[in-house]
Motif scaffolding. Structure first.
Motif, PDB file in Angstrom:
ATOM      1  N   TRP A  14      22.620  11.174  38.685  1.00 38.21           N
ATOM      2  CA  TRP A  14      21.471  11.971  38.163  1.00 38.21           C
ATOM      3  C   TRP A  14      20.147  11.263  37.740  1.00 38.21           C
ATOM      4  CZ3 TRP A  14      19.146  11.982  33.356  1.00 38.21           C
ATOM      5  CH2 TRP A  14      19.943  11.054  32.330  1.00 38.21           C
ATOM      6  N   SER A  15      20.240  10.215  37.224  1.00 31.79           N
ATOM      7  CA  SER A  15      19.023   9.538  36.738  1.00 31.79           C
ATOM      8  C   SER A  15      17.844   9.302  37.965  1.00 31.79           C
ATOM      9  CB  SER A  15      19.164   8.246  35.984  1.00 31.79           C
ATOM     10  OG  SER A  15      19.859   7.176  36.837  1.00 31.79           O
ATOM     11  N   SER A  16      18.349   8.696  38.978  1.00 30.59           N
ATOM     12  CA  SER A  16      17.495   8.451  40.209  1.00 30.59           C
ATOM     13  C   SER A  16      16.882   9.876  40.819  1.00 30.59           C
ATOM     14  CB  SER A  16      18.209   7.759  41.308  1.00 30.59           C
ATOM     15  OG  SER A  16      18.678   6.612  40.778  1.00 30.59           O
ATOM     16  N   TRP A  17      17.744  10.830  40.682  1.00 27.13           N
ATOM     17  CA  TRP A  17      17.330  12.223  41.226  1.00 27.13           C
ATOM     18  C   TRP A  17      16.345  12.948  40.308  1.00 27.13           C
ATOM     19  CZ3 TRP A  17      17.685  14.135  45.992  1.00 27.13           C
ATOM     20  CH2 TRP A  17      18.847  13.141  46.744  1.00 27.13           C
ATOM     21  N   VAL A  18      16.700  12.930  39.130  1.00 23.28           N
ATOM     22  CA  VAL A  18      15.652  13.446  38.193  1.00 23.28           C
ATOM     23  C   VAL A  18      14.442  12.716  38.061  1.00 23.28           C
ATOM     24  CG1 VAL A  18      15.211  14.159  35.488  1.00 23.28           C
ATOM     25  CG2 VAL A  18      17.352  14.569  36.814  1.00 23.28           C
ATOM     26  N   LEU A  19      14.437  11.337  38.235  1.00 18.37           N
ATOM     27  CA  LEU A  19      13.055  10.597  37.954  1.00 18.37           C
ATOM     28  C   LEU A  19      12.281  11.017  39.200  1.00 18.37           C
ATOM     29  CD1 LEU A  19      11.530   8.397  36.699  1.00 18.37           C
ATOM     30  CD2 LEU A  19      12.863   6.493  37.846  1.00 18.37           C
ATOM     31  N   MET A  20      13.091  10.981  40.475  1.00 14.61           N
ATOM     32  CA  MET A  20      12.402  11.600  41.492  1.00 14.61           C
ATOM     33  C   MET A  20      11.462  12.664  41.579  1.00 14.61           C
ATOM     34  SD  MET A  20      11.372  10.461  44.845  1.00 14.61           S
ATOM     35  CE  MET A  20      10.970  11.301  46.262  1.00 14.61           C
ATOM     36  N   GLY A  21      12.366  13.710  41.066  1.00 13.13           N
ATOM     37  CA  GLY A  21      11.580  14.795  40.807  1.00 13.13           C
ATOM     38  C   GLY A  21      10.489  14.903  39.945  1.00 13.13           C
ATOM     39  N   LEU A  22      10.540  14.157  38.880  1.00 11.06           N
ATOM     40  CA  LEU A  22       9.582  14.071  38.014  1.00 11.06           C
ATOM     41  C   LEU A  22       8.235  13.309  38.559  1.00 11.06           C
ATOM     42  CD1 LEU A  22      11.370  13.051  34.655  1.00 11.06           C
ATOM     43  CD2 LEU A  22      10.264  15.320  35.203  1.00 11.06           C
ATOM     44  N   VAL A  23       8.547  12.324  39.243  1.00 13.85           N
ATOM     45  CA  VAL A  23       7.584  11.528  39.934  1.00 13.85           C
ATOM     46  C   VAL A  23       6.652  12.627  40.924  1.00 13.85           C
ATOM     47  CG1 VAL A  23       6.916   9.820  41.707  1.00 13.85           C
ATOM     48  CG2 VAL A  23       8.295   9.309  39.923  1.00 13.85           C
ATOM     49  N   LEU A  24       7.514  13.333  41.717  1.00  9.60           N
ATOM     50  CA  LEU A  24       6.745  14.291  42.765  1.00  9.60           C
ATOM     51  C   LEU A  24       6.126  15.362  41.827  1.00  9.60           C
ATOM     52  CD1 LEU A  24       9.750  14.691  45.439  1.00  9.60           C
ATOM     53  CD2 LEU A  24       7.447  13.130  45.504  1.00  9.60           C
ATOM     54  N   LEU A  25       6.666  15.781  40.727  1.00  9.86           N
ATOM     55  CA  LEU A  25       6.021  16.902  39.964  1.00  9.86           C
ATOM     56  C   LEU A  25       4.691  16.465  39.686  1.00  9.86           C
ATOM     57  CD1 LEU A  25       5.964  19.543  38.602  1.00  9.86           C
ATOM     58  CD2 LEU A  25       7.235  18.574  36.677  1.00  9.86           C
ATOM     59  N   ALA A  26       4.586  15.290  39.014  1.00 12.50           N
ATOM     60  CA  ALA A  26       3.410  14.465  38.546  1.00 12.50           C
ATOM     61  C   ALA A  26       2.519  14.323  39.886  1.00 12.50           C
ATOM     62  CB  ALA A  26       3.602  13.165  38.292  1.00 12.50           C
ATOM     63  N   VAL A  27       2.886  14.221  41.278  1.00  9.02           N
ATOM     64  CA  VAL A  27       1.936  13.919  42.097  1.00  9.02           C
ATOM     65  C   VAL A  27       1.455  15.271  42.591  1.00  9.02           C
ATOM     66  CG1 VAL A  27       1.843  13.584  44.684  1.00  9.02           C
ATOM     67  CG2 VAL A  27       3.156  11.846  43.167  1.00  9.02           C
ATOM     68  N   ASN A  28       2.217  16.371  42.268  1.00 15.08           N
ATOM     69  CA  ASN A  28       1.827  17.729  42.710  1.00 15.08           C
ATOM     70  C   ASN A  28       0.698  18.276  41.728  1.00 15.08           C
ATOM     71  OD1 ASN A  28       2.181  20.235  44.117  1.00 15.08           O
ATOM     72  ND2 ASN A  28       2.826  21.160  42.364  1.00 15.08           N
ATOM     73  N   VAL A  29       0.953  17.813  40.539  1.00 12.51           N
ATOM     74  CA  VAL A  29      -0.133  18.045  39.520  1.00 12.51           C
ATOM     75  C   VAL A  29      -1.302  17.502  39.739  1.00 12.51           C
ATOM     76  CG1 VAL A  29      -0.767  18.035  37.074  1.00 12.51           C
ATOM     77  CG2 VAL A  29       1.674  18.754  37.806  1.00 12.51           C
ATOM     78  N   VAL A  30      -1.471  16.042  40.082  1.00  9.80           N
ATOM     79  CA  VAL A  30      -2.547  15.385  40.428  1.00  9.80           C
ATOM     80  C   VAL A  30      -3.337  16.093  41.602  1.00  9.80           C
ATOM     81  CG1 VAL A  30      -3.456  13.236  41.054  1.00  9.80           C
ATOM     82  CG2 VAL A  30      -1.854  13.321  39.119  1.00  9.80           C
ATOM     83  N   PHE A  31      -2.455  16.208  42.536  1.00 13.17           N
ATOM     84  CA  PHE A  31      -2.946  16.867  43.842  1.00 13.17           C
ATOM     85  C   PHE A  31      -3.928  18.276  43.651  1.00 13.17           C
ATOM     86  CE2 PHE A  31      -2.929  19.365  47.941  1.00 13.17           C
ATOM     87  CZ  PHE A  31      -3.482  18.580  48.608  1.00 13.17           C
ATOM     88  N   SER A  32      -3.163  19.168  42.554  1.00 15.05           N
ATOM     89  CA  SER A  32      -3.649  20.460  42.181  1.00 15.05           C
ATOM     90  C   SER A  32      -4.892  20.142  41.622  1.00 15.05           C
ATOM     91  CB  SER A  32      -2.783  21.261  41.722  1.00 15.05           C
ATOM     92  OG  SER A  32      -1.665  21.476  42.520  1.00 15.05           O
TER      93      SER A  32
END
Length: 339
Positions: free
Chosen positions: A142-160
């Motif tokens: 779970w740690s790898s999957w959750v960390l991946m989700g947080l990274v992509l969320l941060a990328v999405n925020v920066v892109f927006s």
């Protein structure tokens, strides 16, 4: 006076007469090998093994060839695993695995009869098994999957923030249309870039799910290890266009396209085929198992709705589970082994 066989004279020694005897030598007694052929059980009157016209020795005798793999007594070539077992190489794309209807044996032989329903006709799977498998794999890593989700969320925020997406969203909510900027060439380019980014993000998640279903636990860097990127983007674009057109045509055709192309990412990343072959391959996998695939997709939609209701935090769990469950279905329908 007794008659002598042709070619034999009374004054010849017995051994010389035996060499010139056209009638051959007497058959060996049971258990006795023909002279000069150690351990070979060649029937009397047949040429020695290895000579023209000789029958091959039975399996288990010296000089015998083992039966083909998959036949009784057959031996697997050293270093190869039967397809469907961990470590096995998948069959060439477009061919069902050996042992499935229409499958070509990787060790030679004739293919089996094609399935009347078409496609791979792989082993069926149950929706509950797919979801249970996805939950088990997620909780064990779970740690790898959750960390991946947080990274992509941060990328999405920066892109927006970089493209003014948040500001446009706030203007739309306030109803102040005059404050919303007009969409020019730059705006369209940003939208296209956003679509491409969404395709790549989906590929990241699919890459992780492919690793999970083959028995490896992906770490953060493994998600970004994707190949065949051009065909991934092209296949996703073609599917998106076809789905959009289908949605405009009374919605149902678009949903049908979405179901039939559900395994496009898995095929482009796992088999590294081109975009057209990936779409065709997904059609082949789904069309014989439409009911099961539709039920799985409906179940995953429901799971993600529950995740969204939990303040969106639940999506960090349900989105990875969706990708793992879908890839599990891909493995099962293509006759592979989900580790």
């Amino acid at each position: 006076m007794s008659e002598q066989p042709p070619g034999r004279t009374p004054d010849q020694p017995d051994d010389e007469n035996a060499e010139n005897d056209p009638y051959g030598t007497p058959p060996p007694s049971p258990g006795e090998q023909p002279y000069g052929q150690p351990d070979n059980q060649q029937p009397y009157g047949q040429p020695p093994y290895g000579q023209p016209g000789a029958q091959p020795p039975p399996y288990g005798q010296p000089g015998a060839q083992p039966p083909p793999y998959g036949q009784p007594g057959g031996q697997q070539p050293y270093g190869q695993q039967p397809y469907g077992q961990p470590g096995a190489q998948p069959p060439p794309y477009g061919q069902p695995p050996y042992g499935q209807p229409g499958g070509q044996s990787p060790y030679g032989g004739m293919p089996m009869a094609p399935s009347p329903v078409g496609g791979y006709a792989g082993p069926p799977f149950r929706v509950g098994d797919a979801i249970g498998y996805a939950w088990q794999k997620f909780t064990s890593n779970w740690s790898s999957w959750v960390l991946m989700g947080l990274v992509l969320l941060a990328v999405n925020v920066v892109f927006s923030l970089a493209t003014g997406g948040f500001q446009q969203f706030q203007d739309a909510l306030s109803g102040d249309a005059s404050a919303m900027p007009s969409v020019g060439v730059g705006g369209y380019l940003v939208q296209v870039l956003g679509v491409v980014v969404s395709y790549v993000v989906t590929a990241f998640y699919t890459r992780g799910a492919l690793d999970e279903t083959r028995g490896a636990k992906p770490r953060l860097g493994d998600f970004f290890r994707i190949t065949n990127v051009g065909n991934v983007i092209l296949a996703a674009f073609l599917v998106g266009v076809a789905t959009g057109v289908g949605i405009l045509l009374c919605v149902i055709p678009g949903l049908i396209v979405a179901v039939l192309t559900v395994f496009v990412y898995q095929l482009t990343l796992d088999r590294e085929v081109n975009a057209i072959d990936a779409i065709k391959g997904s059609f082949d996998l789904v069309k014989g198992n439409v009911g099961t695939v539709v039920l799985l997709m409906l179940a995953l939609v429901g799971i993600n709705l529950v995740g969204a209701l939990l303040c969106g935090v639940g999506l960090l769990v349900t989105i990875p589970m969706s990708y793992i469950a879908t890839t599990y279905a891909y493995r099962m329908l293509s006759g592979q082994h989900a580790a």
